[in-house]
Design a protein around this motif. Structure first.
Motif, PDB file in Angstrom:
ATOM      1  N   ALA A  74       0.918  -1.046   0.067  1.00  0.00           N
ATOM      2  CA  ALA A  74       0.062  -0.055   0.176  1.00  0.00           C
ATOM      3  C   ALA A  74       0.965   1.216  -0.011  1.00  0.00           C
ATOM      4  O   ALA A  74       0.991   1.851   1.231  1.00  0.00           O
ATOM      5  CB  ALA A  74      -0.838   0.055   1.313  1.00  0.00           C
ATOM      6  N   PRO A  75       1.417   1.379  -1.146  1.00  0.00           N
ATOM      7  CA  PRO A  75       2.425   2.833  -1.209  1.00  0.00           C
ATOM      8  C   PRO A  75       1.600   4.127  -0.982  1.00  0.00           C
ATOM      9  O   PRO A  75       0.382   4.225  -1.064  1.00  0.00           O
ATOM     10  CB  PRO A  75       2.923   2.644  -2.610  1.00  0.00           C
ATOM     11  N   ARG A  76       2.433   4.920  -0.096  1.00  0.00           N
ATOM     12  CA  ARG A  76       1.925   6.359  -0.184  1.00  0.00           C
ATOM     13  C   ARG A  76       2.128   7.260  -1.437  1.00  0.00           C
ATOM     14  O   ARG A  76       3.363   7.273  -1.805  1.00  0.00           O
ATOM     15  CB  ARG A  76       2.507   6.875   1.091  1.00  0.00           C
ATOM     16  N   LEU A  77       1.150   7.848  -1.699  1.00  0.00           N
ATOM     17  CA  LEU A  77       1.201   8.612  -3.057  1.00  0.00           C
ATOM     18  C   LEU A  77       1.199  10.289  -2.535  1.00  0.00           C
ATOM     19  O   LEU A  77       0.893  10.421  -1.685  1.00  0.00           O
ATOM     20  CB  LEU A  77      -0.246   8.611  -3.847  1.00  0.00           C
ATOM     21  N   SER A  78       1.951  10.922  -3.535  1.00  0.00           N
ATOM     22  CA  SER A  78       1.992  12.256  -3.356  1.00  0.00           C
ATOM     23  C   SER A  78       0.705  13.082  -3.644  1.00  0.00           C
ATOM     24  O   SER A  78      -0.476  12.277  -3.996  1.00  0.00           O
ATOM     25  CB  SER A  78       3.132  13.027  -4.445  1.00  0.00           C
ATOM     26  N   ARG A  79       0.502  14.252  -3.323  1.00  0.00           N
ATOM     27  CA  ARG A  79      -0.962  14.926  -3.349  1.00  0.00           C
ATOM     28  C   ARG A  79      -1.367  14.554  -5.102  1.00  0.00           C
ATOM     29  O   ARG A  79      -2.448  14.480  -5.311  1.00  0.00           O
ATOM     30  CB  ARG A  79      -0.859  16.310  -3.105  1.00  0.00           C
ATOM     31  N   ARG A  80      -0.332  15.156  -6.038  1.00  0.00           N
ATOM     32  CA  ARG A  80      -0.466  14.778  -7.292  1.00  0.00           C
ATOM     33  C   ARG A  80      -0.851  13.367  -7.689  1.00  0.00           C
ATOM     34  O   ARG A  80      -1.739  13.118  -8.325  1.00  0.00           O
ATOM     35  CB  ARG A  80       0.743  15.359  -8.194  1.00  0.00           C
ATOM     36  N   GLY A  81      -0.262  12.397  -7.275  1.00  0.00           N
ATOM     37  CA  GLY A  81      -0.488  11.059  -7.273  1.00  0.00           C
ATOM     38  C   GLY A  81      -1.829  10.591  -6.845  1.00  0.00           C
ATOM     39  O   GLY A  81      -2.512   9.959  -7.649  1.00  0.00           O
ATOM     40  N   THR A  82      -2.071  11.321  -5.814  1.00  0.00           N
ATOM     41  CA  THR A  82      -3.396  10.749  -5.398  1.00  0.00           C
ATOM     42  C   THR A  82      -4.691  11.174  -6.111  1.00  0.00           C
ATOM     43  O   THR A  82      -5.401  10.719  -6.478  1.00  0.00           O
ATOM     44  CB  THR A  82      -3.511  11.391  -3.704  1.00  0.00           C
ATOM     45  N   ALA A  83      -4.494  12.558  -6.555  1.00  0.00           N
ATOM     46  CA  ALA A  83      -5.424  12.964  -7.488  1.00  0.00           C
ATOM     47  C   ALA A  83      -5.468  12.382  -8.682  1.00  0.00           C
ATOM     48  O   ALA A  83      -6.513  11.993  -9.333  1.00  0.00           O
ATOM     49  CB  ALA A  83      -5.189  14.578  -7.819  1.00  0.00           C
ATOM     50  N   VAL A  84      -4.287  11.942  -9.160  1.00  0.00           N
ATOM     51  CA  VAL A  84      -4.321  11.057 -10.503  1.00  0.00           C
ATOM     52  C   VAL A  84      -4.981   9.752 -10.172  1.00  0.00           C
ATOM     53  O   VAL A  84      -5.708   9.301 -11.147  1.00  0.00           O
ATOM     54  CB  VAL A  84      -2.830  11.040 -11.008  1.00  0.00           C
ATOM     55  N   ALA A  85      -4.682   9.227  -9.041  1.00  0.00           N
ATOM     56  CA  ALA A  85      -5.194   7.701  -8.850  1.00  0.00           C
ATOM     57  C   ALA A  85      -6.533   7.865  -8.869  1.00  0.00           C
ATOM     58  O   ALA A  85      -7.417   6.979  -9.004  1.00  0.00           O
ATOM     59  CB  ALA A  85      -4.529   7.104  -7.563  1.00  0.00           C
ATOM     60  N   TRP A  86      -7.173   9.011  -8.026  1.00  0.00           N
ATOM     61  CA  TRP A  86      -8.673   9.001  -7.817  1.00  0.00           C
ATOM     62  C   TRP A  86      -9.430   9.149  -9.064  1.00  0.00           C
ATOM     63  O   TRP A  86     -10.274   8.879  -9.651  1.00  0.00           O
ATOM     64  CB  TRP A  86      -9.045  10.130  -6.989  1.00  0.00           C
ATOM     65  N   GLY A  87      -8.560  10.128 -10.174  1.00  0.00           N
ATOM     66  CA  GLY A  87      -9.324  10.503 -11.515  1.00  0.00           C
ATOM     67  C   GLY A  87      -9.786   9.404 -12.119  1.00  0.00           C
ATOM     68  O   GLY A  87     -10.579   8.972 -12.827  1.00  0.00           O
ATOM     69  N   VAL A  88      -8.308   8.440 -12.059  1.00  0.00           N
ATOM     70  CA  VAL A  88      -8.019   7.120 -13.074  1.00  0.00           C
ATOM     71  C   VAL A  88      -9.349   6.259 -12.626  1.00  0.00           C
ATOM     72  O   VAL A  88     -10.022   5.403 -13.404  1.00  0.00           O
ATOM     73  CB  VAL A  88      -6.968   6.454 -12.986  1.00  0.00           C
ATOM     74  N   CYS A  89      -9.513   5.925 -11.134  1.00  0.00           N
ATOM     75  CA  CYS A  89     -10.501   5.153 -10.722  1.00  0.00           C
ATOM     76  C   CYS A  89     -11.816   5.572 -10.891  1.00  0.00           C
ATOM     77  O   CYS A  89     -12.582   4.870 -10.742  1.00  0.00           O
ATOM     78  CB  CYS A  89     -10.038   4.829  -9.078  1.00  0.00           C
ATOM     79  N   LEU A  90     -11.942   6.892 -10.639  1.00  0.00           N
ATOM     80  CA  LEU A  90     -13.515   7.419 -10.913  1.00  0.00           C
ATOM     81  C   LEU A  90     -14.110   7.382 -12.129  1.00  0.00           C
ATOM     82  O   LEU A  90     -15.174   7.445 -12.285  1.00  0.00           O
ATOM     83  CB  LEU A  90     -13.642   8.590 -10.144  1.00  0.00           C
ATOM     84  N   THR A  91     -13.069   7.264 -13.064  1.00  0.00           N
ATOM     85  CA  THR A  91     -13.498   7.591 -14.651  1.00  0.00           C
ATOM     86  C   THR A  91     -14.401   6.138 -14.929  1.00  0.00           C
ATOM     87  O   THR A  91     -15.483   6.522 -15.601  1.00  0.00           O
ATOM     88  CB  THR A  91     -12.301   7.382 -15.501  1.00  0.00           C
TER      89      THR A  91
END
Length: 334
Positions: A74-91
């Protein structure tokens, strides 16, 4: 395979595919022979695609070789990485569920619907009836087949199961045409009236569902059986239980999650199945999928929104349940 089997969307947009051609040739042109020829051509293409897939897979097999598991990272993401991950998963859910469901709700609220409460209840009852009966039939058949294959490890039994699994790759239009042709020939041979034997009856629809969705139930049940140690069955047999008693007292309690998953998958597939149901249904027997297709075909989209939304919601709970079950069953998870 799902694209090849699609009927409603391509028919609505006026795209001439094999499924649309088969339906039009049978019902509009009244030519069962030409419809059977188109169905055979589509079936050959399906078999070619499946053969290429099996050829590419070859003899590759994948097995877990150890009982030691490490927790999933469970790696910790940066703020930008978190935003990208949320965007990809919500698409996918945004464009695949929330946006279509929101548009359907807006259409219902904007123009209402001409479907009366009695008509809506009738459509829902027909859909639930086919879904429940189809799930019981398909899951029960798949359970008995897997139980039989476990006791008969011959090559013929394995090939028979592979042959039965081809039904899911076969479009519903092809299955329906095949059933009508066979049942029509049987009626003539027995001297019965048209539709007297399965054709145009609930039994005919359920028979088509059994062919079409057998592998949908077989997959989860096979995975559930694989998790049961053969030693449990051996212990029960040594105590004098017959194979059916072992199935009832040992396997069924351990297979409850798999049985529920298989039943929900079959129920959702039956609820949204259109071509086979529309071709094989009895007279004046409609489901939510048929009603939505009929309304959309006549450009009454506001009226098609309600049955379409109910079908979407019917498939939501099984998706959530299966997602949680799959996530919890991964190696290394509690």
């Amino acid at each position: 395979m799902e694209t090849l089997a699609d009927f409603g969307a391509v028919r609505y947009f006026g795209i001439d595919t094999f499924t649309v051609g088969i339906y039009r040739t049978w019902f509009a042109l009244g030519s069962p022979v030409a419809a059977a020829q188109l169905a055979a051509a589509l079936l050959l293409f399906v078999l070619l695609v499946m053969g290429l897939e099996r050829l590419s897979r070859g003899r590759m097999r994948f097995h877990q070789t150890t009982n030691r598991y490490r927790s999933l990272p469970a790696p910790r993401l940066s703020r930008r990485g978190t935003a990208v991950a949320w965007g990809v998963c919500l698409t996918p859910p945004l464009f695949g569920f929330f946006l279509p469901a929101g548009i359907l709700l807006w259409m219902i609220g904007r123009g209402g619907t001409e479907i009366t409460a009695a008509r809506f209840l009738e459509l829902t009852a027909n859909t639930v009836l086919l879904g429940v009966c189809g799930a019981v039939l398909v899951v029960g058949t798949a359970l008995l087949v897997i139980h039989g294959v476990r006791h008969d490890r011959s090559r013929m039994a394995a090939q028979a199961v592979k042959l039965a699994s081809l039904g899911y790759a076969t479009p519903g239009t092809v299955i329906a045409v095949g059933i009508l042709i066979v049942m029509g020939a049987a009626n003539q041979w027995l001297g019965l009236s048209a539709g007297a034997l399965l054709g145009g009856t609930i039994l005919g629809i359920l028979y088509g569902y059994l062919i079409r969705f057998f592998v949908v139930a077989y997959g989860p049940l096979e995975a559930g059986f694989a998790k049961i140690s053969p030693n449990l069955e051996g212990a029960a047999r040594s105590l004098g239980h017959s194979p059916l008693q072992v199935l009832r007292r040992v396997h069924l309690p351990l297979l409850r999650p798999s049985l529920l998953s298989a039943a929900m998958l079959v129920f959702v597939d039956v609820a949204k199945e259109l071509p086979a149901t529309m071709i094989l249904r009895p007279f004046n027997f409609d489901t939510l999928a048929i009603e939505a297709f009929r309304m959309a075909s006549t450009e009454r989209l506001d009226d098609a929104a309600l049955p379409a939304l109910v079908i979407v919601l019917a498939g939501l709970l099984p998706v959530i349940y299966l997602s949680r079950t799959i996530a919890a069953s991964r190696p290394g998870q509690r």
